[in-house]
Design an enzyme around this catalytic site. Structure first.
Site, PDB file in Angstrom:
ATOM      1  N   ALA A  66       0.861  -1.106  -0.106  1.00  0.00           N
ATOM      2  CA  ALA A  66      -0.088   0.003   0.114  1.00  0.00           C
ATOM      3  C   ALA A  66       0.982   1.125   0.031  1.00  0.00           C
ATOM      4  O   ALA A  66       2.073   1.257   0.523  1.00  0.00           O
ATOM      5  CB  ALA A  66      -0.939  -0.114   1.294  1.00  0.00           C
ATOM      6  N   GLY A 111       0.618  -4.633   0.936  1.00  0.00           N
ATOM      7  CA  GLY A 111      -0.519  -4.871   0.154  1.00  0.00           C
ATOM      8  C   GLY A 111      -0.265  -5.666  -1.426  1.00  0.00           C
ATOM      9  O   GLY A 111      -1.200  -6.245  -1.984  1.00  0.00           O
ATOM     10  N   GLU A 114      -0.917  -9.099  -0.423  1.00  0.00           N
ATOM     11  CA  GLU A 114      -2.490  -9.338  -0.132  1.00  0.00           C
ATOM     12  C   GLU A 114      -3.046  -9.687  -1.528  1.00  0.00           C
ATOM     13  O   GLU A 114      -3.774 -10.307  -1.646  1.00  0.00           O
ATOM     14  CB  GLU A 114      -2.762  -8.358   0.595  1.00  0.00           C
ATOM     15  CG  GLU A 114      -2.394  -8.435   2.278  1.00  0.00           C
ATOM     16  CD  GLU A 114      -2.628  -7.181   2.969  1.00  0.00           C
ATOM     17  OE1 GLU A 114      -2.155  -5.923   2.570  1.00  0.00           O
ATOM     18  OE2 GLU A 114      -3.442  -7.069   3.922  1.00  0.00           O
ATOM     19  N   GLU A 134       4.317  -4.594   7.295  1.00  0.00           N
ATOM     20  CA  GLU A 134       3.590  -3.685   7.999  1.00  0.00           C
ATOM     21  C   GLU A 134       3.980  -3.442   9.397  1.00  0.00           C
ATOM     22  O   GLU A 134       4.079  -2.247   9.838  1.00  0.00           O
ATOM     23  CB  GLU A 134       2.061  -3.815   7.955  1.00  0.00           C
ATOM     24  CG  GLU A 134       1.268  -4.029   6.723  1.00  0.00           C
ATOM     25  CD  GLU A 134       1.525  -5.406   5.732  1.00  0.00           C
ATOM     26  OE1 GLU A 134       2.291  -5.977   6.439  1.00  0.00           O
ATOM     27  OE2 GLU A 134       0.923  -5.177   4.910  1.00  0.00           O
TER      28      GLU A 134
HETATM   29  N1  COA Z   1       4.565   3.134  -0.760  1.00  0.00           N
HETATM   30  C1  COA Z   1       4.928   4.159  -1.138  1.00  0.00           C
HETATM   31  N2  COA Z   1       6.175   4.314  -2.286  1.00  0.00           N
HETATM   32  C2  COA Z   1       6.846   3.355  -1.974  1.00  0.00           C
HETATM   33  C3  COA Z   1       6.609   2.053  -1.645  1.00  0.00           C
HETATM   34  C4  COA Z   1       5.264   1.739  -0.881  1.00  0.00           C
HETATM   35  N3  COA Z   1       4.946   0.757  -0.180  1.00  0.00           N
HETATM   36  N4  COA Z   1       7.603   1.035  -1.678  1.00  0.00           N
HETATM   37  C5  COA Z   1       8.416   1.668  -2.495  1.00  0.00           C
HETATM   38  N5  COA Z   1       8.135   3.022  -2.890  1.00  0.00           N
HETATM   39  C6  COA Z   1       8.768   4.074  -3.449  1.00  0.00           C
HETATM   40  C7  COA Z   1       9.888   4.677  -2.737  1.00  0.00           C
HETATM   41  O1  COA Z   1       9.414   5.481  -1.693  1.00  0.00           O
HETATM   42  C8  COA Z   1      10.663   5.128  -3.752  1.00  0.00           C
HETATM   43  O2  COA Z   1      10.234   6.515  -4.116  1.00  0.00           O
HETATM   44  P1  COA Z   1      11.116   7.834  -4.439  1.00  0.00           P
HETATM   45  O3  COA Z   1      12.116   7.262  -5.398  1.00  0.00           O
HETATM   46  O4  COA Z   1      10.262   8.895  -4.770  1.00  0.00           O
HETATM   47  O5  COA Z   1      11.864   7.877  -3.098  1.00  0.00           O
HETATM   48  C9  COA Z   1      10.675   4.376  -4.826  1.00  0.00           C
HETATM   49  O6  COA Z   1       9.370   3.447  -4.653  1.00  0.00           O
HETATM   50  C10 COA Z   1      11.670   3.203  -4.845  1.00  0.00           C
HETATM   51  O7  COA Z   1      11.701   2.440  -3.754  1.00  0.00           O
HETATM   52  P2  COA Z   1      13.292   2.343  -2.897  1.00  0.00           P
HETATM   53  O8  COA Z   1      12.804   2.172  -1.544  1.00  0.00           O
HETATM   54  O9  COA Z   1      14.204   3.393  -3.253  1.00  0.00           O
HETATM   55  O10 COA Z   1      13.748   0.895  -3.374  1.00  0.00           O
HETATM   56  P3  COA Z   1      14.734  -0.059  -2.894  1.00  0.00           P
HETATM   57  O11 COA Z   1      15.350  -0.860  -3.963  1.00  0.00           O
HETATM   58  O12 COA Z   1      15.778   1.011  -2.255  1.00  0.00           O
HETATM   59  O13 COA Z   1      13.936  -0.987  -1.794  1.00  0.00           O
HETATM   60  C11 COA Z   1      11.854  -1.874  -1.186  1.00  0.00           C
HETATM   61  C12 COA Z   1      12.892  -1.495  -2.325  1.00  0.00           C
HETATM   62  C13 COA Z   1      10.493  -2.726  -1.671  1.00  0.00           C
HETATM   63  C14 COA Z   1      12.639  -2.872  -0.306  1.00  0.00           C
HETATM   64  C15 COA Z   1      11.469  -0.689  -0.428  1.00  0.00           C
HETATM   65  O14 COA Z   1      10.892   0.330  -1.429  1.00  0.00           O
HETATM   66  C16 COA Z   1      10.378  -0.832   0.697  1.00  0.00           C
HETATM   67  O15 COA Z   1      10.877  -1.477   1.654  1.00  0.00           O
HETATM   68  N6  COA Z   1       9.246  -0.675   0.440  1.00  0.00           N
HETATM   69  C17 COA Z   1       8.152  -0.743   1.374  1.00  0.00           C
HETATM   70  C18 COA Z   1       7.871  -1.865   1.457  1.00  0.00           C
HETATM   71  C19 COA Z   1       6.553  -2.055   2.653  1.00  0.00           C
HETATM   72  O16 COA Z   1       6.805  -1.828   3.685  1.00  0.00           O
HETATM   73  N7  COA Z   1       5.369  -2.401   2.276  1.00  0.00           N
HETATM   74  C20 COA Z   1       4.139  -2.426   2.861  1.00  0.00           C
HETATM   75  C21 COA Z   1       3.422  -1.274   3.059  1.00  0.00           C
HETATM   76  S1  COA Z   1       1.972  -1.469   4.126  1.00  0.00           S
END
Ligand code: COA
Length: 260
Positions: A66, A111, A114, A134
């Protein structure tokens, strides 16, 4: 309809719905949830669509969760409606009445996991990663994750993934029964296309009966589940496809199913 956050394509009777926000790793904001809901309603209503493939744009992520930026400002009331919209979408996918395959090439987190679990079959690249992170945000899954993971993989796996927040690889997800197939990254499209073609050629009303019996039966007693099965079995005898399938077998030819 023109979508801002989705791409839709058709190959024969297979419709592919692609979440298309690769710069945000296809994170699900409210607009994307609404667009997905419309896209799945259209797929359900279009008789020419027999199987749906759901995926995310780019190599890196199926869907990374999400949208955290959007959730950051939510009040509890907004969070409640966000959770309900997400849950309704997931249930609509699960109850689409046509097979839905998740094509998972990278991150399926929060999400995204999910969403994948709401699909009927999950085909993953060896590079895919699954998790319910989460808890690392001070949150819990809100789009059905606690319930679908429990049902797919059991209480131990559901609690381990949700409480630890630590992602697992595709092979571990396969061992836990979360994904149905794991293939090399370069073989993913071929595997998904072959499976989708096979499902699209199958008798659609029989497929709907199987989905109903398994999905509804799994939520009730075995006696009620067996009754669902009997009713769906009997209903199949009202279809032209059942006559065609059994006659084609007897005539030693390939059946042509029409969904009637
Ligand atoms: N919501 C909003 N934006 C997200 C996102 C999410 N769930 N997951 C990734 N993004 C965005 C990042 O903020 C970044 O945006 P920016 O370039 O404007 O800063 C872009 O996507 C790329 O992500 P980034 O984190 O730079 O890539 P990474 O390779 O370093 O890491 C992940 C990849 C998947 C490990 C990391 O993005 C992450 O932990 N995401 C969240 C996962 C999460 O907690 N999901 C559950 C949400 S309820």
């Amino acid at each position: 309809m023109a979508y801002r956050n989705l791409e839709i394509s058709n190959r024969g009777a297979v419709r592919t719905i692609t979440v298309n926000r690769p710069d945000k790793l296809n994170a699900l904001n409210r607009d994307t949830l609404n667009e997905l809901s419309i896209a799945f309603t259209q797929a359900a209503q279009d008789d020419a669509v027999r199987t749906v493939v759901l995926t995310g744009a780019g190599e890196k992520a199926f869907v990374a969760g999400a949208d955290i930026a959007e959730m950051n400002g939510y009040t509890p009331v907004q969070a409640q409606s966000f959770s309900r919209i997400g849950q309704q979408l997931m249930s609509a996918i699960e109850r689409l009445g046509k097979p839905v395959i998740a094509r998972i090439q990278g991150f399926a987190l929060g999400g995204g996991m999910e969403l994948a679990m709401a699909c009927h079959l999950r085909v993953a690249s060896e590079k895919a990663k699954f998790g319910q992170p989460e808890i690392n945000l001070g949150l819990i899954p809100g789009f059905g994750g606690t319930q679908r993971l429990l049902r797919l993989a059991g209480r131990g796996a559901a609690l381990e993934l949700c409480l630890s927040g630590t992602p697992i690889g595709a092979q571990r997800a396969y061992e836990l029964g979360i994904v149905t197939r794991v293939v090399a990254p370069e073989a993913l499209d071929e595997a998904v296309n072959a499976l989708a073609d096979q499902l699209a050629a199958a008798a659609p009303l029989a497929a709907a009966g199987i989905l109903d019996a398994v999905l509804l039966g799994g939520e009730t007693s075995i006696d009620q589940g067996l009754e669902f099965e009997t009713q769906a079995f009997a209903l199949a005898f009202a279809t032209q496809d059942m006559r065609e399938g059994t006659t084609a077998f007897l005539e030693k030819r390939k059946a042509q199913f029409k969904g009637r």
